[in-house]
Design a protein around this motif. Structure first.
Motif, PDB file in Angstrom:
ATOM      1  N   LEU A 151      17.432 -10.920  -0.190  1.00 29.14           N
ATOM      2  CA  LEU A 151      16.041 -10.978   0.253  1.00 29.14           C
ATOM      3  C   LEU A 151      15.498  -9.561   0.460  1.00 29.14           C
ATOM      4  CD1 LEU A 151      13.548 -12.514   1.209  1.00 29.14           C
ATOM      5  CD2 LEU A 151      14.597 -12.670   3.487  1.00 29.14           C
ATOM      6  N   ALA A 152      16.297  -8.681   1.041  1.00 28.91           N
ATOM      7  CA  ALA A 152      15.872  -7.292   1.238  1.00 28.91           C
ATOM      8  C   ALA A 152      15.593  -6.614  -0.101  1.00 28.91           C
ATOM      9  CB  ALA A 152      16.930  -6.516   2.015  1.00 28.91           C
ATOM     10  N   THR A 153      16.359  -6.941  -1.126  1.00 33.47           N
ATOM     11  CA  THR A 153      16.125  -6.387  -2.463  1.00 33.47           C
ATOM     12  C   THR A 153      14.767  -6.804  -3.004  1.00 33.47           C
ATOM     13  OG1 THR A 153      18.489  -6.339  -2.983  1.00 33.47           O
ATOM     14  CG2 THR A 153      16.959  -6.358  -4.838  1.00 33.47           C
ATOM     15  N   LEU A 154      14.430  -8.074  -2.870  1.00 34.94           N
ATOM     16  CA  LEU A 154      13.136  -8.569  -3.338  1.00 34.94           C
ATOM     17  C   LEU A 154      11.995  -7.872  -2.601  1.00 34.94           C
ATOM     18  CD1 LEU A 154      11.310 -10.516  -4.899  1.00 34.94           C
ATOM     19  CD2 LEU A 154      11.734 -12.224  -3.103  1.00 34.94           C
ATOM     20  N   LEU A 155      12.108  -7.747  -1.294  1.00 37.03           N
ATOM     21  CA  LEU A 155      11.058  -7.105  -0.502  1.00 37.03           C
ATOM     22  C   LEU A 155      10.923  -5.625  -0.863  1.00 37.03           C
ATOM     23  CD1 LEU A 155      11.888  -8.700   2.971  1.00 37.03           C
ATOM     24  CD2 LEU A 155      10.117  -9.412   1.359  1.00 37.03           C
ATOM     25  N   THR A 156      12.052  -4.968  -1.093  1.00 39.36           N
ATOM     26  CA  THR A 156      12.019  -3.562  -1.484  1.00 39.36           C
ATOM     27  C   THR A 156      11.291  -3.376  -2.798  1.00 39.36           C
ATOM     28  OG1 THR A 156      14.099  -3.101  -0.321  1.00 39.36           O
ATOM     29  CG2 THR A 156      13.445  -1.564  -2.057  1.00 39.36           C
ATOM     30  N   ARG A 157      11.558  -4.233  -3.759  1.00 36.16           N
ATOM     31  CA  ARG A 157      10.924  -4.118  -5.072  1.00 36.16           C
ATOM     32  C   ARG A 157       9.415  -4.325  -4.984  1.00 36.16           C
ATOM     33  NH1 ARG A 157      15.640  -7.269  -8.609  1.00 36.16           N
ATOM     34  NH2 ARG A 157      16.812  -5.358  -9.115  1.00 36.16           N
ATOM     35  N   ILE A 158       8.977  -5.170  -4.089  1.00 31.59           N
ATOM     36  CA  ILE A 158       7.530  -5.346  -3.897  1.00 31.59           C
ATOM     37  C   ILE A 158       6.916  -4.062  -3.357  1.00 31.59           C
ATOM     38  CG2 ILE A 158       5.774  -6.559  -2.537  1.00 31.59           C
ATOM     39  CD1 ILE A 158       7.593  -9.039  -2.670  1.00 31.59           C
ATOM     40  N   MET A 159       7.550  -3.476  -2.352  1.00 31.43           N
ATOM     41  CA  MET A 159       6.970  -2.317  -1.674  1.00 31.43           C
ATOM     42  C   MET A 159       7.115  -1.023  -2.461  1.00 31.43           C
ATOM     43  SD  MET A 159       7.632  -3.052   2.379  1.00 31.43           S
ATOM     44  CE  MET A 159       9.357  -3.449   2.251  1.00 31.43           C
ATOM     45  N   LEU A 160       7.979  -0.992  -3.471  1.00 31.97           N
ATOM     46  CA  LEU A 160       8.099   0.207  -4.291  1.00 31.97           C
ATOM     47  C   LEU A 160       6.817   0.507  -5.058  1.00 31.97           C
ATOM     48  CD1 LEU A 160      11.721  -0.003  -5.755  1.00 31.97           C
ATOM     49  CD2 LEU A 160      10.811   1.750  -4.228  1.00 31.97           C
ATOM     50  N   ALA A 161       5.986  -0.505  -5.246  1.00 32.43           N
ATOM     51  CA  ALA A 161       4.708  -0.281  -5.939  1.00 32.43           C
ATOM     52  C   ALA A 161       3.798   0.666  -5.159  1.00 32.43           C
ATOM     53  CB  ALA A 161       3.999  -1.614  -6.168  1.00 32.43           C
ATOM     54  N   GLU A 162       4.106   0.888  -3.892  1.00 34.82           N
ATOM     55  CA  GLU A 162       3.300   1.805  -3.083  1.00 34.82           C
ATOM     56  C   GLU A 162       3.425   3.251  -3.529  1.00 34.82           C
ATOM     57  OE1 GLU A 162       2.913   0.533   1.401  1.00 34.82           O
ATOM     58  OE2 GLU A 162       5.002   0.368   0.812  1.00 34.82           O
ATOM     59  N   LEU A 163       4.473   3.589  -4.263  1.00 34.21           N
ATOM     60  CA  LEU A 163       4.750   4.988  -4.551  1.00 34.21           C
ATOM     61  C   LEU A 163       3.604   5.675  -5.309  1.00 34.21           C
ATOM     62  CD1 LEU A 163       8.539   4.928  -5.507  1.00 34.21           C
ATOM     63  CD2 LEU A 163       7.478   5.483  -3.322  1.00 34.21           C
ATOM     64  N   VAL A 164       3.092   5.009  -6.336  1.00 35.20           N
ATOM     65  CA  VAL A 164       2.004   5.599  -7.122  1.00 35.20           C
ATOM     66  C   VAL A 164       0.768   5.806  -6.241  1.00 35.20           C
ATOM     67  CG1 VAL A 164       0.461   5.258  -9.078  1.00 35.20           C
ATOM     68  CG2 VAL A 164       2.874   4.641  -9.276  1.00 35.20           C
TER      69      VAL A 164
END
Length: 471
Positions: A151-164
Motif C-alpha cells: 500500500l505504501a508503494t502505491l501511495l508513493t507512486r501517486i505522490m511522486l508526480a509532485e516532483l515536476v
C-alpha cells in the motif's frame, strides 16, 4: 486593536493602504517577511491540525496510516533532493547578480535553470516510480508487513508526480523571494493542506484519495505564484545553456545543497525506520503526531525567519559587505533562538494538554497521547539548536558555501544513526528524539564554528559573484 498593537505599524499600515492586487509584489523587510512567513506557517499548521484530526478519526495509527506516513517520508526526501528549498536558495543570489545587468538576464537565467531541471527530473521520476518497492522495503519502513508495504508503494507512486510541480515552484518562487516579495510564496505555504482536508471530507475517504489531495496541494502552490510573475513580465521559455556562468553557479550551490537537504529528510527516514522496528505501527503514528506539533515552532522560528533573512544575507554577500552580513546573521539567530526557547518551554509545560485537546478522539486513545507527549518533550529540548542550524546553513549558502552544510549534515546523520541504534533496544521509540537532539548539537557546532571563522577573515570570506572562483 490588539492585532495592531503586536503587528509592526509599518507593515500594518502598508497592507491596509496598498490595494490587495499589489500585495503580491510588495517588498518586505526581514522582520516583516518573517511575520508573513510565520503567519503562513501558523495557518498551514492550523489546517494541518484539522487535517490530522480528520485523518486520525478515520485511520487512527493503524496500518493504513503507517503506509501513508512511510510514503510521505520517501516522497519528501526525493522532492527535497530534486526540487526542494536548496534550488530556490541557490538561485536567489545569482538572480541578484543577474539583476545588476538587465531584466532580460533574469528571464534568461530562470528559463535556463527551469529547462535544465525538467530535463533531469522527468526521467528520474519514472525511475523512482519503478524503484519504490525496494526503497520502501529496505530503507524507509523495513518493519512494516508486506501488505502495508505494498500500500505504501502505491501511495508513493501517486505522490511522486509532485516532483515536476515542485521543480517549477522552486525556480519561480526564487524570483519573488530575491526581491523580498514574500507574500505569494507565503500564501502557497498557508494553503498547503487544503486539498488533503477536502479529500478527508468526502463521504467515504480512502487513503488513496488523501494521497491525491496531497498532489492537488502542490498544484495550488505553483498556480498561486503566477500573478506576481506576470507583474514582473517574466518570460519563461525552453532554453538550454549549461555553460552560462550563472547557471553553473546555481548548480554549484544547488547540488550540494540538495544533497544536504536530502540528508535532512534522511533523518526522517532513519526516524521512521527506528520507529517501525518490532513491527508496531503505534510508535510510528505517535512520532508523526508529536513532530506535527514540534515542527511548528521549528518552522516559525527557523524556516520562516531564515527564509525572510536569506535574500538580505545574499545581498550583503553580493555587495561584499562583511560587517553587514555578520550583523544580520547574529541578529537573526539571536532572535530565532530566543523565540525557540520560549516555544520549547511552552511545549514541555503544556504539550500533554494540547495533545489531549487536539488529537484524543476516535481511534486515538489516551495511551497514544501519552506516547506522543513523551516523544514531544524530548524533541522540544533541541528547538533552539534546530533553528540556529537552519539559519546558519542558509547564511553559508548566501556566502556561496554549500559544502559546509553538506558536511555538517553528513556528520549529524551518522551521529543520529549511531545514537538511535544504540538506544533503541533500551528506550524504544524514544531513541528517535534523543538522537535528534544529540545530532543537532554536533551539527550546530560545525556550522557556527566554520561560519564564524570565515567572517573573521579580512579577505576571501565569500565566493558569491567572485570572478576568480571557478563556477
Amino acid at each position: 486593536m490588539l492585532f495592531q498593537k503586536y503587528f509592526p505599524t509599518t507593515i500594518w499600515h502598508r497592507l491596509r493602504t496598498v490595494p490587495l492586487r499589489e500585495w503580491s509584489t510588495l517588498p518586505l523587510s526581514t522582520a516583516e517577511g518573517s511575520l508573513i512567513f510565520m503567519a503562513a506557517f501558523l495557518i498551514s499548521a492550523a489546517l494541518g491540525v484539522v487535517r490530522q484530526i480528520l485523518f486520525n478519526a478515520h485511520f487512527g495509527i493503524g496500518e493504513e496510516a503507517a503506509a501513508l506516513y512511510a510514503a510521505f517520508r520517501l516522497s519528501e526526501t526525493i522532492s527535497t533532493l530534486i526540487a526542494g528549498g536548496a534550488l530556490t536558495n541557490a538561485l536567489v543570489p545569482h538572480l541578484l547578480l543577474a539583476a545588476r545587468t538587465q531584466q532580460r538576464a533574469i528571464s534568461l537565467l530562470v528559463s535556463r535553470v527551469l529547462t535544465l531541471m525538467l530535463v533531469v527530473v522527468i526521467p528520474i521520476t519514472f525511475i523512482l516510480w519503478l524503484a519504490a518497492p525496494p526503497l520502501l522495503r529496505w530503507f524507509v519502513a523495513p518493519g512494516l508487513d508486506p501488505q502495508t508495504q505494498a500500500l505504501a508503494t502505491l501511495l508513493t507512486r501517486i505522490m511522486l508526480a509532485e516532483l515536476v510541480l515542485l521543480v517549477a515552484e522552486g525556480v519561480l518562487s526564487a524570483v519573488l523571494i530575491a526581491r523580498g516579495q514574500f507574500f505569494l510564496p507565503a500564501a502557497g505555504i498557508a494553503l498547503r493542506n487544503t486539498m488533503i482536508i477536502l479529500s478527508l471530507l468526502l463521504p467515504e475517504p480512502t487513503i488513496i484519495t488523501v494521497a491525491i489531495g496531497s498532489l492537488g496541494d502542490s498544484v495550488i502552490q505553483l498556480l498561486i505564484l503566477i500573478p506576481g510573475l506576470w507583474h514582473h513580465r517574466l518570460h519563461v521559455r525552453p532554453a538550454w545553456q549549461i555553460n552560462d556562468p550563472l547557471v553553473r553557479g546555481t548548480l554549484r550551490l544547488a547540488i550540494p545543497g540538495a544533497i544536504s537537504g536530502a540528508i535532512n529528510y534522511s533523518n526522517a527516514i532513519v526516524d521512521t525506520a527506528v520507529a517501525s522496528l518490532g513491527g508496531q505501527a503505534a510508535g510510528l503514528g505517535a512520532m508523526h503526531n508529536a513532530l506535527l506539533l514540534g515542527h511548528l515552532p521549528q518552522r516559525l522560528c527557523g524556516i520562516a525567519i531564515g527564509q525572510a533573512a536569506f535574500p538580505y544575507l545574499a545581498a550583503a554577500a553580493v555587495s561584499r559587505d562583511r560587517k553587514l552580513f555578520q550583523q544580520r546573521w547574529l541578529t537573526t539567530i539571536t532572535t530565532a533562538a530566543f523565540l525557540a526557547t520560549m516555544s520549547a518551554l511552552a511545549l514541555i509545560g503544556g504539550g500533554r494538554w494540547l495533545i489531549r485537546l487536539i488529537f484524543e478522539r476516535g481511534a486515538f486513545d489516551s495511551a497514544a497521547g501519552d506516547l506522543t507527549f513523551a516523544i514531544l518533550q524530548l524533541f522540544a529540548l533541541g528547538l533552539p539548536i534546530y533553528v540556529i542550524v537552519e539559519i546558519t546553513g542558509r547564511a553559508l549558502v548566501a556566502l556561496g558555501d554549500a559544502r559546509t552544510p553538506l558536511l555538517a549534515n553528513g556528520v549529524q546523520l551518522l551521529t543520529r544513526i549511531g545514537v538511535a541504534t544504540l538506544l533503541w533496544p533500551i528506550v524504544g521509540v524514544l531513541a528517535v528524539p534523543i538522537a535528534t537532539v544529540a545530532s543537532g548539537i554536533v551539527e550546530v557546532s560545525i556550522l557556527c564554528g566554520i561560519l564564524w571563522r570565515r567572517l573573521s577573515m579580512v579577505t576571501d570570506w565569500h565566493t558569491i559573484g567572485d570572478p576568480t572562483v571557478s563556477l
